[in-house]
Scaffold this active site. Structure first.
Site, PDB file in Angstrom:
ATOM      1  N   LYS A 165      -1.417  -3.343  -5.370  1.00 53.92           N
ATOM      2  CA  LYS A 165      -0.020  -3.546  -4.956  1.00 53.92           C
ATOM      3  C   LYS A 165       0.779  -4.479  -5.858  1.00 53.92           C
ATOM      4  O   LYS A 165       1.616  -5.242  -5.392  1.00 53.92           O
ATOM      5  CB  LYS A 165       0.030  -4.074  -3.513  1.00 53.92           C
ATOM      6  CG  LYS A 165      -0.578  -3.127  -2.482  1.00 53.92           C
ATOM      7  CD  LYS A 165      -0.541  -3.694  -1.076  1.00 53.92           C
ATOM      8  CE  LYS A 165      -1.644  -4.699  -0.835  1.00 53.92           C
ATOM      9  NZ  LYS A 165      -1.809  -5.054   0.582  1.00 53.92           N
ATOM     10  N   ASP A 200      -5.347  -7.039   6.745  1.00 59.39           N
ATOM     11  CA  ASP A 200      -4.347  -6.646   7.742  1.00 59.39           C
ATOM     12  C   ASP A 200      -4.838  -5.555   8.696  1.00 59.39           C
ATOM     13  O   ASP A 200      -4.463  -5.540   9.872  1.00 59.39           O
ATOM     14  CB  ASP A 200      -3.024  -6.241   7.069  1.00 59.39           C
ATOM     15  CG  ASP A 200      -3.216  -5.257   5.923  1.00 59.39           C
ATOM     16  OD1 ASP A 200      -4.367  -4.832   5.681  1.00 59.39           O
ATOM     17  OD2 ASP A 200      -2.209  -4.915   5.278  1.00 59.39           O
TER      18      ASP A 200
END
Ligand code: ADP
Ligand code: MG
Length: 463
Positions: A165, A200
């Site tokens: 990312k 997450d």
């Protein structure tokens, strides 16, 4: 005119290559299930890492006390404190702050990044108010949500496998990220213990389960994408430790790295990948997640500008800048319902400095967004079906009405309405009405922050 038909030909070809008819999606779902088995069988057995999280118990509701959480995984990071009151009072109080990460810290040095995070956390701790203090003599405890692939070595330690990312700091790879954070906290004079290291997906699963005992899996659709689910420990051949008492083990799939010959990849995806920070990696993520959707659209538009001169003889210079068209812009374009597509016009002007677009042109751009979003949403649905298959929850057995809840989180899922409705619709198509009735997709907003705090509570040194 000739240029218009060339542009249409480019769009049509792209649309065909992006096609996700149901039989193809079923192949993708099957491939996902197969890779899950392979990744559980042996270390390195699959593109899916199927990481053992060391979370063998999900929250029960009994968790009590003041706990912190830190969520790092995209462009923002968040710090959070919650006061947990046990079965009766649940989450008594919750406070959080969001801090953005200066882009240069994403590629500079480990110490600089972790110092930045630790000092933001220290500042936040300093704002503890009435009734939200740690008990005297008791060290503060933290659940650290770190959403990058980590080789977990215990519930509270793990080494970074690789950045994703847009993060890229070589020296962090192979380091224990809890060690990095702990050293940084010491450097800034913050006395806090990391009680749980999760990502997450695990946090969202934990937070989701706290609210709903039928939650079996969690999926993130945000800057990146990933999934986690509850596996039976004896179904994990690569696990050589003692079987946990619960019999369960949460698996972090790292499904962003999924790859299959059944994925509808185009020349634009190959180019995006080749020019990315992590070529050859995270192929599923690059077709699905918020970091990349807008970029795929930009690449097709650029091709139309270069080869069909749709914006005139000169290619608009802004259109050549990678990642300039962000997914939230794409979403705004896609959702424009005004008769003259005013939003599309404004976005093109503001972001790409392309003015005076015809309505016909604007329609093409909306169509392009639709193709890219639809492909991503339908592939996400196929991935979820892959998990349900692995769990044996993709069929109805003897009229059983067992609910399966999948907790969803992430800005893409939350804010991109057409993406979300397409994904849910496709799930229905893939599973059939009777099965789909028992599947619940639940937005678990901020589940990951609360989830990490809950896991810190259940792994507290004071239990
Ligand atoms: P992260 O994944 O970084 O933890 P979020 O879950 O908040 O953070 O997701 C942020 C991502 O969600 C952004 O990178 C963007 O791609 C996507 N996103 C945010 N808002 C929108 C929107 N309005 N429409 C489409 N995508 C959005
Ligand atoms: Mg997040």
């Amino acid at each position: 005119s000739g240029k218009w038909s060339r542009a249409m030909a480019i769009l049509k070809e792209f649309e065909e290559k992006c096609g996700t008819p149901i039989p193809k999606l079923k192949q993708v779902a099957d491939a996902m299930t197969v890779e899950m088995h392979a990744g559980l069988a042996s270390e390195g057995g699959s593109k899916l890492k199927m990481i053992i999280s060391y979370v063998d118990n999900l929250p029960t509701g009994d968790e009590k006390g003041l706990f912190y959480a830190l969520d790092l995984g995209g462009t923002n990071f968040r710090v959070l404190r919650v006061l947990l009151g046990g079965k009766e009072s649940r989450v008594v109080k919750k406070e959080y702050e969001e801090v953005s990460i200066p882009p240069h810290l994403m590629t500079e040095s480990s110490d600089a990044l972790f110092d930045y995070i630790a000092s933001a956390l220290a500042k936040f701790v300093a704002t503890e108010g009435e009734g939200l203090h740690a008990s005297p003599g008791r060290q503060r405890e933290l659940g650290f949500t770190f959403s990058f692939p980590v080789r977990q070595t215990s519930i509270s330690s793990g080494t970074l496998i690789k950045w994703t990312k847009g993060f890229s700091i070589d020296e962090t790879v192979g380091q224990d990220v809890v060690g990095e954070l702990t050293k940084a906290m010491e450097r800034v004079g913050l006395d806090m213990r990391v009680a749980a290291l999760v990502n997450d997906t695990i946090g969202t699963l934990a937070g989701g389960r706290y609210n709903n005992p039928d939650v079996v899996a969690a999926v993130i659709l945000g800057t990146g994408t990933n999934a986690a689910y509850v596996e039976r420990a004896h179904a994990i051949p690569k696990w050589h430790g003692l079987l946990p008492k619960s019999g369960d083990m949460v698996i972090n799939m790292e499904w962003g790295n999924f790859r299959s010959s059944h994925l509808p990849l185009t020349e634009y995806d190959h180019a995006l990948d080749a020019e990315s920070l992590n070529p050859g990696e995270q192929i599923f993520e690059k077709m699905i997640s918020g970091m990349y959707l807008g970029e795929v659209v930009r690449r097709v538009l650029l091709k139309m500008a270069e080869e069909a001169a749709i914006f005139g003889d000169d290619v608009p210079p802004k259109l050549k800048i990678p990642f300039i068209l962000r997914t939230p812009h794409m979403s705004a374009i896609h959702h424009d319902t005004s008769p003259d597509l005013k939003v599309v016009g404004t976005k093109l002007k503001d972001i790409l400095e392309i003015s005076n677009t015809s309505l016909k042109m604007r329609r093409v751009i909306v169509e392009l967004c639709d193709i890219v979003a639809t492909r991503g949403a339908r592939l996400s649905a196929a991935g979820i079906v892959g998990i349900l298959k692995k769990l044996g929850r993709d069929t109805v057995k003897d009229g059983e009405k067992q609910k399966s809840v999948v907790a969803l989180d992430g800005g893409l899922y939350e804010h991109y309405t057409k993406f979300r409705t397409c994904m849910e619709g496709t799930l229905g198509e893939l599973l059939g009405e009777e099965v789909f009735e028992n599947i619940v997709i639940e937005l678990s907003n901020d589940g990951s922050g609360i989830g990490a705090a809950l896991l810190a509570a259940s792994h507290s040194q004071y239990l």
